[in-house]
Design a protein around this motif. Structure first.
Motif, short mmCIF file in Angstrom:
data_model
loop_
_atom_site.label_atom_id
_atom_site.label_comp_id
_atom_site.label_asym_id
_atom_site.label_seq_id
_atom_site.Cartn_x
_atom_site.Cartn_y
_atom_site.Cartn_z
N SER A 180 -53.33 5.23 -0.23
CA SER A 180 -53.31 6.30 -1.21
C SER A 180 -52.35 5.90 -2.32
N PHE A 181 -52.76 6.10 -3.59
CA PHE A 181 -51.92 5.65 -4.70
C PHE A 181 -51.19 6.78 -5.40
N LEU A 182 -51.52 8.01 -5.07
CA LEU A 182 -50.85 9.13 -5.75
C LEU A 182 -49.56 9.43 -5.01
N GLY A 183 -48.44 9.44 -5.71
CA GLY A 183 -47.21 9.76 -5.00
C GLY A 183 -45.99 9.61 -5.87
N ALA A 184 -44.84 9.73 -5.22
CA ALA A 184 -43.57 9.68 -5.93
C ALA A 184 -43.42 8.34 -6.64
N PRO A 185 -42.91 8.35 -7.88
CA PRO A 185 -42.72 7.10 -8.61
C PRO A 185 -41.71 6.21 -7.87
N GLY A 186 -41.81 4.91 -8.08
CA GLY A 186 -40.82 4.01 -7.49
C GLY A 186 -41.34 3.32 -6.26
N LEU A 187 -42.45 3.79 -5.71
CA LEU A 187 -42.99 3.15 -4.52
C LEU A 187 -44.34 2.52 -4.84
N ALA A 188 -44.45 2.00 -6.07
CA ALA A 188 -45.71 1.44 -6.54
C ALA A 188 -46.81 2.49 -6.48
N ASN A 189 -46.41 3.74 -6.61
CA ASN A 189 -47.40 4.81 -6.66
C ASN A 189 -47.79 5.08 -8.11
#
Ligand code: HEC
Ligand code: HEC
Length: 208
Positions: A179-188
């Protein structure tokens, strides 16, 4: 391979019940669906859809966002130029219905509704994200690699923008597709960035 007698009995019963106003949803023949799956699909997609060389069709996050109509369209259209054949003229209508019902029968969770319409984003920004984040698996310009080809007409003609976006949001847990949607900073990616990527993928659609 078709169990014609049994099928026509079921059909007549359906018609009879329909006449007296009790029409149940026409039950698909899951045994026939299983037979079709094992004959035509399992060699690549594996037993119960758990994958060998092709995507995992039993993946819960795939099935929850893929309606029977879309699943059927994917199977009928195939992916020209990729190993996935177009099955439209190879299976009879009933056989196709049974097959789709059989695969949908693996779904564990509820249907996840998709929004409608086009998604707008910045194609250039999407291209930049794709190169760094997606191309390693999906190939340069989405031509396919260890992961499916995304620039393929068979994919682009049946997958809507909201479907592609939802795939990026939820991923396909248990496969390489996260899953690519998420908190910034984790390659999201942010919601806006997902829109850019979807716009970039759509830019390969020759019909536009
Ligand atoms: C020769 C191998 C092969 C066979 C046989 C095959 N497929 Fe596929 N299928 C693939 C591959 C490979 C892909 C991914 C496309 C890509 O790599 O670009 C795919 C993709 C799909 C997809 C889209 C999956 C997704 O993640 O969106 C569906 C649905 C599908 N196949 C269903 C079927 C069904 C049902 C059958 C049997 C009627 C079947 N396939 C037979 C190789 C195959
Ligand atoms: C580490 C490898 C990897 C990366 C990185 C990756 N994917 Fe995937 N992706 C996959 C695999 C593998 C599948 C097929 C899932 C399966 O096998 O069931 C997939 C499936 C998909 C699908 C569904 C394709 C279809 O045939 O229905 C889409 C859309 C997609 N990815 C888009 C993207 C985008 C956009 C990115 C970048 C933001 C991305 N992926 C990054 C491995 C990857």
């Amino acid at each position: 391979m078709r169990k014609r007698t049994k099928r026509s009995l079921v059909v007549s019963l359906g018609v009879l019940l329909g006449l007296v106003g009790l029409a149940p949803a026409m039950a698909a023949d899951l045994e026939a669906g299983k037979e079709a799956y094992e004959s035509y699909c399992a060699a690549c997609h594996g037993e119960n859809g758990r994958h060998l060389t092709a995507p995992d069709l039993a993946n819960p996050d795939f099935l929850s966002i893929t309606s029977p109509q879309l699943l059927r369209a994917m199977i009928e259209t195939g992916r020209p130029g990729r190993p996935m054949p177009a099955w439209k003229d190879m299976l009879e209508d009933e056989e196709m219905q049974d097959l789709v019902a059989y695969i949908k029968g693996w779904q564990k969770g509820p249907d996840v509704p998709l929004s409608k319409g086009k998604i707008t984003g910045n194609v250039k920004a999407g291209a930049a994200i794709f190169v760094t984040t997606c191309a390693g698996c999906h190939g340069t310009q989405g031509a396919g690699g260890s992961a499916p080809a995304l620039n393929n007409p068979g994919f682009l003609h049946v997958a809507s923008d909201p479907y592609i976006k939802k795939t990026l949001e939820v991923g396909r847990p248990g496969t390489a597709m996260r899953s690519f949607l998420g908190a910034p900073g984790l390659a999201n990616l942010s919601d806006q960035e997902l829109n850019h990527v979807v716009a970039y993928i759509r830019s390969w659609d020759k019909r536009r």
